[in-house]
Design a protein around this motif. Structure first.
Motif, PDB file in Angstrom:
ATOM      1  N   PRO A  23      -7.772  -7.507   0.351  1.00  0.00           N
ATOM      2  CA  PRO A  23      -8.039  -7.942   1.778  1.00  0.00           C
ATOM      3  C   PRO A  23      -9.362  -8.119   2.510  1.00  0.00           C
ATOM      4  O   PRO A  23      -9.086  -9.445   3.382  1.00  0.00           O
ATOM      5  CB  PRO A  23      -7.746  -6.389   2.554  1.00  0.00           C
ATOM      6  N   LEU A  56       0.187  -2.773 -13.250  1.00  0.00           N
ATOM      7  CA  LEU A  56      -0.164  -0.951 -13.722  1.00  0.00           C
ATOM      8  C   LEU A  56       0.966  -0.927 -12.894  1.00  0.00           C
ATOM      9  O   LEU A  56       1.878  -1.290 -11.688  1.00  0.00           O
ATOM     10  CB  LEU A  56      -1.078   0.129 -12.984  1.00  0.00           C
ATOM     11  N   TYR A  58       3.014   2.285 -10.966  1.00  0.00           N
ATOM     12  CA  TYR A  58       2.659   2.631  -9.528  1.00  0.00           C
ATOM     13  C   TYR A  58       1.237   2.280  -8.636  1.00  0.00           C
ATOM     14  O   TYR A  58       1.230   3.430  -7.838  1.00  0.00           O
ATOM     15  CB  TYR A  58       2.833   3.662 -10.042  1.00  0.00           C
ATOM     16  N   ASN A  59       0.577   1.609  -9.305  1.00  0.00           N
ATOM     17  CA  ASN A  59      -0.982   0.776  -8.108  1.00  0.00           C
ATOM     18  C   ASN A  59      -1.266   0.010  -8.218  1.00  0.00           C
ATOM     19  O   ASN A  59      -1.455  -0.703  -9.584  1.00  0.00           O
ATOM     20  CB  ASN A  59      -1.855   1.970  -9.487  1.00  0.00           C
ATOM     21  N   ASP A  60      -1.056  -1.109  -6.974  1.00  0.00           N
ATOM     22  CA  ASP A  60      -1.170  -2.002  -6.915  1.00  0.00           C
ATOM     23  C   ASP A  60      -3.054  -1.879  -6.793  1.00  0.00           C
ATOM     24  O   ASP A  60      -2.890  -3.377  -6.313  1.00  0.00           O
ATOM     25  CB  ASP A  60       0.243  -2.637  -5.484  1.00  0.00           C
ATOM     26  N   ARG A  61      -3.074  -1.184  -6.454  1.00  0.00           N
ATOM     27  CA  ARG A  61      -4.714  -1.516  -5.801  1.00  0.00           C
ATOM     28  C   ARG A  61      -5.428  -1.461  -6.466  1.00  0.00           C
ATOM     29  O   ARG A  61      -7.026  -2.057  -6.849  1.00  0.00           O
ATOM     30  CB  ARG A  61      -4.611  -0.159  -4.848  1.00  0.00           C
TER      31      ARG A  61
ATOM     32  N   TRP B 819      -4.839  -1.395   4.399  1.00  0.00           N
ATOM     33  CA  TRP B 819      -4.453  -0.509   3.952  1.00  0.00           C
ATOM     34  C   TRP B 819      -2.708  -0.850   5.112  1.00  0.00           C
ATOM     35  O   TRP B 819      -1.651  -0.511   4.194  1.00  0.00           O
ATOM     36  CB  TRP B 819      -4.042   0.668   4.130  1.00  0.00           C
ATOM     37  N   PHE B 977       7.890  10.678  -5.315  1.00  0.00           N
ATOM     38  CA  PHE B 977       9.053  10.101  -5.105  1.00  0.00           C
ATOM     39  C   PHE B 977       9.853   9.803  -5.979  1.00  0.00           C
ATOM     40  O   PHE B 977      10.183   8.489  -5.956  1.00  0.00           O
ATOM     41  CB  PHE B 977       8.403   8.827  -4.941  1.00  0.00           C
ATOM     42  N   GLY B 979       9.390   7.900  -8.741  1.00  0.00           N
ATOM     43  CA  GLY B 979       8.984   6.628  -9.710  1.00  0.00           C
ATOM     44  C   GLY B 979      10.252   5.170  -8.877  1.00  0.00           C
ATOM     45  O   GLY B 979      10.302   4.202  -9.464  1.00  0.00           O
ATOM     46  N   VAL B 980      10.419   5.533  -7.898  1.00  0.00           N
ATOM     47  CA  VAL B 980      10.843   4.211  -6.504  1.00  0.00           C
ATOM     48  C   VAL B 980      10.646   4.163  -6.180  1.00  0.00           C
ATOM     49  O   VAL B 980      10.574   4.889  -5.009  1.00  0.00           O
ATOM     50  CB  VAL B 980      12.810   4.757  -7.076  1.00  0.00           C
ATOM     51  N   LEU B 999      -0.552   3.558  -2.253  1.00  0.00           N
ATOM     52  CA  LEU B 999      -0.966   2.598  -4.025  1.00  0.00           C
ATOM     53  C   LEU B 999      -0.139   1.564  -4.032  1.00  0.00           C
ATOM     54  O   LEU B 999      -0.364   1.005  -4.428  1.00  0.00           O
ATOM     55  CB  LEU B 999      -1.928   3.905  -5.286  1.00  0.00           C
ATOM     56  N   VAL B1000       1.621   1.827  -4.089  1.00  0.00           N
ATOM     57  CA  VAL B1000       2.200   0.754  -4.033  1.00  0.00           C
ATOM     58  C   VAL B1000       2.863   0.375  -3.165  1.00  0.00           C
ATOM     59  O   VAL B1000       3.080   0.915  -2.212  1.00  0.00           O
ATOM     60  CB  VAL B1000       3.082   1.619  -5.487  1.00  0.00           C
ATOM     61  N   THR B1001       3.463  -1.009  -3.017  1.00  0.00           N
ATOM     62  CA  THR B1001       4.231  -1.809  -1.998  1.00  0.00           C
ATOM     63  C   THR B1001       5.954  -1.679  -2.409  1.00  0.00           C
ATOM     64  O   THR B1001       6.124  -1.544  -3.090  1.00  0.00           O
ATOM     65  CB  THR B1001       3.878  -3.449  -1.671  1.00  0.00           C
ATOM     66  N   THR B1296      -3.468   6.634 -13.298  1.00  0.00           N
ATOM     67  CA  THR B1296      -3.726   5.173 -13.021  1.00  0.00           C
ATOM     68  C   THR B1296      -2.852   5.624 -11.649  1.00  0.00           C
ATOM     69  O   THR B1296      -3.593   4.710 -10.811  1.00  0.00           O
ATOM     70  CB  THR B1296      -3.659   3.790 -13.807  1.00  0.00           C
ATOM     71  N   ALA B1297      -1.842   6.724 -11.541  1.00  0.00           N
ATOM     72  CA  ALA B1297      -1.587   6.739  -9.870  1.00  0.00           C
ATOM     73  C   ALA B1297      -1.527   8.488  -9.740  1.00  0.00           C
ATOM     74  O   ALA B1297      -2.390   8.521  -9.010  1.00  0.00           O
ATOM     75  CB  ALA B1297      -0.632   6.263  -9.815  1.00  0.00           C
TER      76      ALA B1297
END
Lengths: 107, 1432
Positions: A23, A56, A58-61, B819, B977, B979-980, B999-1001, B1296-1297
């Motif tokens: 960002p 990753l 589940y982690n886009d950041r 964010w 969630f 996993g989806v 963390l995920v879109t 990582t998540a």
């Protein structure tokens, strides 16, 4: 390359940086006159800070991202100036190169 | 006295004065009604019970008083003259009016007392609070009843004292002390005026202490005091007393200051205390209404008050601030009613308004959830044009009100009738406008319902007024109707209509759309901003007006220098080309913002590490920066660690281990001889840890103004207040208005020099400078930094200083830029805007003005501190030390950084937690909870009756353990969630909302669809109809609440409904059962561009099952169990919901994934990919209510008949497990254990559940790792089967998540606990919601971040143990190590000691501990690594 007819020389800026700082780079690009950018998430590779896995699940950041923007030459300096400030504190790579575009007004 | 006797004799002649046998009952009732609360107070003071018991006593006292008052009303109603208690020598008595008012006071006391009893709970100041509460109720009662003037004075002054003392409940807050002073000053004027009035009456009338001063005052006749008619003088003094008490001009500002008090106190103040003017004018009506000067004074003060209060209220964006100014306006209205002789109307208003406002204050926390519901609801199109709606609303209102006045004309003066007519008409017009604008129903039906509603409302209101008039006729029989002292009715009518017209204009501007109206709104907002926000240092402002410096004497000290004057705000030469400079500024801003964490709005509260931006510095580095730049505490104090040590939270072993680990180099130094005894460095450090004084880090100035004027300068606070005010106005007024392209900076530049008292500090040059500032915030920063003389090297530090002073709003700005979803409707706010605004205001204050360099008060120097530490060590040693030995000790102490001692204690606590947890995991069973032991693993051979996947949330651990002990169930943990990463749009919602970790879109969308059966479709239709009506009713209330002139009559009427509802919610708290939703299904969309084809669905399902480790051995039932915590009146409600679902219920995700896996085409695809979900297996969605421990099976209509029986058995077992879990939780929650399951539905509860408090660890492994171990709900549990994940992809995903998110949660609890003021949201009872964004504490200030105090503390005791997250992983160590090294985020978190890791490759291996440097060592054992030195 410059001899290509109808093409204009512009600056191509490529930034590879942690996803969480995207960002900030995005803001810098747009505020300094870039009309757009391309973002690629989950960039993998190897460098000073070791290996980087790709995207990753589940982690886009927290994966590396690459932002690519093409701007008029006169804008490149200011954009890079801001990014260099940012890179004082964070890992990342910024590449600036000349590129040819066929529609200069598009950028 | 003679006059009083005459009055009583006349009553006796009527047969209603002295009542023989009835008088004993009268007296008993009055004693109970007035003195029961006081008796409770005396008991509390004498017996000194605990806070909760004190609350019960005072509430009981109020309840007795309330019951007695209702009995008095009944007795009064049965007597023609309505008098109770008129007996020789008895000093207190009541008429019907005072009986009703007393009922309002005492009943409000019951409600507020009961509410406070649950909300104050274990607050150590609870006893004092309740004693004062009882005193306040008693004071209010004494003011209401007739009789002794001594009682009146005692009640009046006593209630002032009690209120001011109650405001000091959180006396440690600076705002509280300021509020106390403001309120005391305003109320003392009124107290003095009342004392003076009574003194005149007593001096001239010669009344004795037992006489009713009102009676005597009415008979002052032609007496004069200094040639002023005594009657006029007394009447005017009474008006002054009332005006002061009721916050009329010029004392109108004190009421808003009461927001520094806990919510129940605010409710009590607004419900009764503030109505003092009405009570006095009603009680002394025979005197006041006959004094033209008094009536005119009251009337004009009241009118002025209404106008100012309406304007000031419109400038407020905080919920409680709006309520407070609304009350001020209502008080003005009440006094207008009294001054035109509409006393019955005034009584109706006092009670109705009191009940309404009490209800609004107590339920202020519901605003966030109501706002969320409103945002989700699609806005229907209005059925008619605006002109048609306005015409219809005016026509219907005029017709219905005309009819009502013709049928039920109020028995009032002409002015009184006009008053009723104008304001009732306005209420009906606005209510109808709201109803028709919302388009709730079809046009003709909406019109009919609106007409019927208007008729009912008008007749109910006028009927109520008529009833009140008739009931109170004996009390107000002497009030002249056509001959009120105010004079000709025409003048009064003109004024009343003027008020209405002005109010209509103001209201029109407030609600009209369009840019012109917006500009007008801005003007009004600016005009009243200073009234609405007086807190910005009036004292300082006055000094400046008088031409003095705003600085205090001490701030003047030091050498003076002049800041140079600048002609142009943009100095380009010093910085090169402007665009380069701008970019550099933006780059620096990005660096500076690492000091603050993003703050999510309360509509989707998400936990974050407050120091997340500094994670790369490691825990020690980040906390050091936070101490310096945020002035925050980052550890518990030494005293707190020592207290924990005394309570065995650490042992001597843990401490010894921590000393050796944290101070390796120091411990390797040779022993020293003290008094002939060998003493090791470790011994000395231990003594220092146990006895040494706290080291305080010097607070360095952060910004230019701080360097010049000190860190606590009033000017700095004024700038903070100004910035906070501007941002809150911008975020609330601009959000959702479609003006999201307007940046804060653009608006701020317009208002910067006009908005606040800060203008008084700025000379003409500074104002011009501000006006000339550039349009780019970067230019503003460049100019401002030039003015204050900050060079490029110090720029980031300076920016951090500005950000840290408005940390909350800056955090929101960070969220907005970094964010928020691109379509976010909230206004555009960026950290650079905030820095520019604050930086520029500082520069403007310093521009061209000689400034002083502040003399910082030096704390104890490092040398002095070391000396104190040495002294403490020597005092603890059993032997005496020589000078040389002392020097040797000093040398060791000098090597140990004073702040590092807190870190050492933290390590010791973490060591203890680590040992305890690993020991429990090794034992596999630590209590009587049973458990399935190894059999709980999914890989076991036995066939379970069902497999249940719960969220990894720590609150699932207990339920899983109890369920496994109840039957043949396997449980597993997975992020809620499932996993989806989806967004969800439920039926009736306007938009889809994210239901995945932030963390995920979201990559796919799920929609709720009717199930297709006729019953379901009919249910859906009914649900939509209900929603439309509810939406219309909400619009009616909102329009009448904020409409021009509408709230006055609305509150009179609405209070009579809201009051009983508030009483029911308080006295009979029970779980609200939400209306059953129609049968629907939740499906992943497949038809639009966001949808998935079948192959993608199969891929999604496969990813879910493999990540969950559920690829074979399916039970007949697989339950995906999301979780939620439906709580009421809780601004932070979303913080208790599922974090993995973006702070929302996990039910939608569970339903969607269940329907995905149940899809036959998906199962077919799964088989091709090696996952055979048997046809006999059905996936069911469930929802775990973590507040009640009840698990609801969702979409029951989709469950095949074949499984109904097993579902019934499962439901029974879940209920058993839930009750056991509740019993466990009841041991930790304050209050009655029996109520643990219904706390969420209790609007008085500040702690509906403990949430994730006490979390310590994250366990990744098969269930067999933790099955049977009672982990006390302190561990996140994520299922992982290392054997099924040879390449480590699944483990990498988990680490990582979910592990990162758990670390955020852990860090948020940690920092909210160690520094509740800086990193926490503060006391819930002081919360004041701003828009739908967040909370501030009290009347104004910065947005609060983090968790409320009640989420981490119980009373003054810490409930959460602040330790860093321990990840326990059962997987090959080399795999764990590789994943850490392959992922920078994990390298940062693990290498920086944010997360500690314990691991083992196989179940039968001992646990190994990973150091931050990457070495693995054996499991910690409780051994004495250092001999403990006996100390004195």
């Amino acid at each position: 390359m410059n001899s290509l007819t109808g093409f204009t020389t512009m600056a191509r800026i490529e930034v590879v940086i942690d996803g969480e700082h995207v960002p900030a780079v995005r803001g810098l690009l747009l505020s300094a006159g870039a009309k757009g950018y391309t973002a690629i998430q989950g960039v993998s590779g190897f460098g000073h800070s070791g290996a980087h896995e790709g995207r990753l699940l589940y982690n886009d950041r927290n994966s590396l991202s690459m932002l690519i923007s093409v701007v008029p030459m006169e804008h490149a300096e200011s954009i890079v100036a801001g990014i260099r400030q940012l890179l004082d504190d964070h890992h990342g790579v910024v590449l600036v190169s000349e590129t040819l575009v066929s529609r200069a007004d598009y950028f | 006295m003679l006059l009083f006797a005459h009055e009583r004799t006349e009553r006796a002649d009527d047969g209603s004065g002295i009542r023989g046998g009835a008088e004993v009952i009268d007296i008993l009732l009055i004693v109970a009604a007035v003195f029961a609360p006081l008796f409770a107070v005396v008991t509390v003071i004498a017996v000194r019970p605990a806070g909760l018991a004190a609350g019960r006593l005072v509430t009981l006292g109020c309840a007795v008083a309330s019951l007695a008052t209702f009995a008095i009303i009944v007795v009064s109603a049965r007597r023609p003259d309505g008098l109770v208690g008129y007996s020789d020598g008895w000093p207190l008595h009541l008429d019907r009016a005072s009986s009703l008012l007393l009922a309002a006071v005492t009943t409000t006391g019951v409600v507020v007392g009961s509410f406070s009893r649950r909300s104050i709970d274990l607050d150590p100041r609870g006893r004092r609070f309740f004693a004062l509460l009882g005193a306040l109720v008693t004071g209010g009662s004494l003011v209401v009843v007739h009789g002794s003037w001594v009682a009146l004075l005692a009640g009046w002054i006593g209630s002032t004292w009690a209120l001011v003392a109650l405001l000091g409940h959180r006396s440690e807050l600076p705002a509280t002390k300021r509020a106390q002073r403001t309120i005391a000053r305003a109320l003392m004027v009124g107290d003095g005026a009342l004392v003076l009035a009574i003194a005149v009456v007593v001096a001239i009338g010669g009344a004795d202490p037992l006489t009713d001063v009102a009676t005597v005052a009415a008979s002052l006749g032609s007496s004069a005091v200094f040639r002023i008619p005594a009657a006029d003088l007394v009447a005017v003094l009474l008006v002054v007393a009332g005006a002061s008490r009721s916050a009329l001009v010029p004392w109108h500002r004190w009421l808003a200051a009461t927001l520094a008090a806990p919510t129940p106190v605010s409710a009590l103040v607004h419900a009764g205390f503030v109505s003092g003017a009405g009570l006095l004018l009603i009680r002394f009506h025979s005197l006041v209404l006959n004094s033209a000067v008094a009536v005119y004074a009251a009337f004009f003060l009241a009118v002025l008050t209404i106008l100012i209060a309406v304007g000031a209220g419109s400038a407020r964006v905080d919920v409680k601030g709006k309520l407070a100014w609304s009350t001020v306006a209502q008080m003005g209205f009440m006094v207008v009613q009294c001054s035109v002789g509409a006393l019955s109307s005034a009584v109706l208003h006092i009670i109705g308004h009191g009940l309404y406002k009490a209800s609004m204050f107590l339920g202020a926390g519901d605003v966030i959830s109501a706002g969320l519901r409103s945002t989700r609801r699609a806005t229907p199109l209005p059925v008619w044009s605006a002109a048609a709606r306005a015409t219809l609303a005016i026509a219907i209102a005029t017709l219905t009100l005309g009819l009502g006045l013709w049928v039920l004309p109020p028995h009032l003066s002409a002015a009184g009738v006009v008053l009723v007519a104008v304001f009732a008409w306005s209420t009906v017009v606005h209510g109808l406008w709201g109803w028709l604008s919302r388009g709730a129903l079809k046009s003709s039906l909406a019109l009919l319902v609106g007409l019927a509603g208007a008729l009912v409302a008008v007749f109910a209101y006028l009927g109520g007024l008529r009833f009140m008039e008739r009931f109170l006729a004996p009390s107000f029989g002497d009030v002249p109707l056509g001959d009120v002292a105010l004079g000709p009715g025409v003048a009064v009518t003109t004024l009343v209509v003027t008020i209405g017209a002005v109010a209509l204009v103001v209201g029109g501007v407030m609600f009209a759309p369009g840019s012109v109206a917006q500009r007008l709104r801005d003007k009004i907002s600016i005009l009243f901003a200073r009234t609405a926000h007086p807190s910005v240092s009036k004292v300082v402002a006055r000094r400046v007006v008088r031409g003095k410096s705003a600085l205090t004497g001490s701030e003047h000290a030091g050498s003076e220098h002049a800041v140079p004057e600048y002609a142009s705000p943009i100095a380009t030469e010093a910085h090169g080309r402007p665009d380069v400079s701008r970019s550099q500024i933006r780059g620096d801003i990005s660096r500076a913002t690492s000091i603050i964490a993003p703050t999510w709005p309360l509509t989707s509260f998400v936990a974050v590490n407050p120091l997340g931006g500094l994670e790369q510095l490691g825990f020690d580095g980040a906390t050091k920066v936070a101490r310096q730049h945020l002035r925050a505490r980052t550890h518990l104090t030494l005293d707190e660690y020592r207290a924990d040590h005394a309570q065995a939270l650490t042992t001597a072993d843990d401490l010894a281990w921590a000393i050796e680990t944290c101070f390796v180099d120091v411990c390797s130094t040779p022993d020293i001889i003290v008094g002939g005894v060998d003493v090791s460095a470790a011994d000395l450090i231990r003594l220092d840890l146990l006895h040494g004084p706290e080291g305080e880090e010097a607070q360095e100035p952060l910004t230019a103004l701080e360097r010049a004027h000190g860190t606590a300068s009033e000017l700095g606070k004024l700038i903070d207040a100004t910035v906070c005010h501007s941002v809150s106005q911008f975020m609330t007024n601009t959000s959702g208005s479609g003006a999201s392209d307007t940046s804060f900076h653009t608006q701020w530049r317009t208002d910067a020099t006009r908005v606040t008292n800060l203008r008084l500090h700025l000379g003409a040059q500074a104002l011009r400078w501000l006006d000339d500032l550039g349009e780019d915030p970067a230019d503003v920063i460049i100019a401002a930094l030039d003015v204050v003389g900050v060079n490029n090297r110090d720029r980031v530090s300076e920016m951090r200083g500005h950000l840290s002073r408005v940390q909350g709003w800056a955090g929101l700005a960070k969220w907005r830029t970094d964010w928020a979803h691109p379509n976010e409707s909230r206004a555009m706010l960026a950290p650079i805007d905030i820095v520019a605004a604050r930086c520029a205001l500082e520069a403007a204050c310093m521009l061209g003005r000689p400034t002083a360099s502040a003399v910082l008060t030096p704390g104890p120097g490092e040398d002095a501190l070391i000396e104190q530490r040495v002294e403490a060590i020597l005092a603890a040693l059993p032997m005496r030390a020589s000078a040389d030995e002392r020097l040797a000790i000093r040398h060791v102490v000098r090597l140990v950084d004073s702040q590092a001692r807190n870190g050492c204690w933290l390590s010791a606590q973490e060591r203890r937690v680590e040992r305890e947890l690993l020991s429990r995991l090794d034992s596999g069973d630590s209590g009587d909870s049973g458990g399935s032991g190894d059999s709980g693993a999914l890989t076991t051979a036995r066939a379970p009756a069902a497999q249940l996947a719960f969220c990894i949330d720590v609150r699932s651990e207990g339920l899983r353990r109890h369920l496994e002990a109840t039957g043949q169930y396997d449980t597993l943990g997975f992020a809620g969630f499932f996993g989806v990463a989806m967004s969800v749009q439920r039926l009736g919602w306007a938009h889809a909302e994210a239901r995945c970790p932030v963390l995920v879109t979201p990559s796919v969308k799920a929609s709720e669809k009717p199930s297709g059966t006729p019953d379901s479709l009919a249910d859906v239709k009914r649900m939509f109809a209900r929603d439309r009506v509810t939406s219309g009713a909400t619009a009616v209330h909102s329009a009448a609440k904020y409409g021009a002139g509408a709230p006055f009559a609305m509150t009179e009427a609405a209070g009579w409904f809201a009051g009983p509802v508030a009483a029911a919610r308080t006295l009979l708290p029970s779980r609200l059962t939400p209306r059953k939703r129609p049968a629907t299904t939740m499906l992943l969309d497949g038809s639009d561009h966001e949808g998935l084809d079948n192959e993608q669905r199969v891929f999604t399902a496969e990813a879910v099952l493999r990540t969950m480790g559920l690829t074979d051995g399916f039970a007949p039932l697989v339950v995906l169990c999301g979780h939620a915590s439906p709580t009421v009146n809780n601004p932070h409600a979303t913080s208790l919901d599922c974090g993995a679902c973006a702070g929302a219920s996990g039910g939608d995700s569970a339903r969607t994934v269940a329907s995905l896996i149940n899809d036959p085409r998906v199962r077919s695809g799964l088989r091709e990919r090696g996952i055979d979900v048997p046809d006999g297996t059905h996936v069911v969605a469930g929802l775990h209510d973590t507040g009640s421990d009840h698990v609801e099976i969702l979409d029951a209509h989709l469950i095949p008949i074949l499984h109904r029986e097993s579902i019934a058995a499962l439901v029974t077992d879940l209920e058993v497990a839930g009750r056991r879990q509740s019993a466990d939780r009841a041991l930790l929650l304050p209050g009655r254990a029996a109520s643990v399951r219904s706390r969420g539905a209790d609007w008085a509860q500040v702690r509906p559940e403990w949430g994730l408090a006490r979390n310590t660890s994250f366990i990744i492994g098969p269930r067999s790792t933790s099955a049977g171990a009672d982990l006390e709900g302190r561990a996140f549990l994520h299922t992982y089967d290392a054997g099924a994940d040879p390449d480590g992809r699944v483990l990498e995903t988990i680490m990582t998540a979910p592990l990162v998110v758990a670390h955020w949660i852990s860090a948020q609890y940690y920092f909210s606990t160690v520094d509740p003021d800086k990193f926490g949201a503060g006391d819930k009872l002081l919360h004041n919601i701003v828009g739908d964004t967040g909370v501030i504490q009290g009347e104004h200030g910065d947005l609060r971040v983090g968790l409320p105090f009640q989420s981490t503390h119980c009373g003054d005791r810490r409930h959460h143990q602040p330790v860093r997250l321990l990840a326990v992983i059962e997987a090959p160590l080399e795999r764990i190590e590789r994943i850490i090294w392959d992922n920078p985020i994990l390298k940062t978190l693990v290498g920086g000691s944010w997360i500690r890791i314990a691991g083992r490759s196989h179940p039968n291996e001992p646990w190994s501990i990973r150091s931050a440097k990457g070495t693995w060592s054996g499991e910690p054992k409780a051994t004495n690594t250092i001999p403990v030195l006996e100390t004195s």
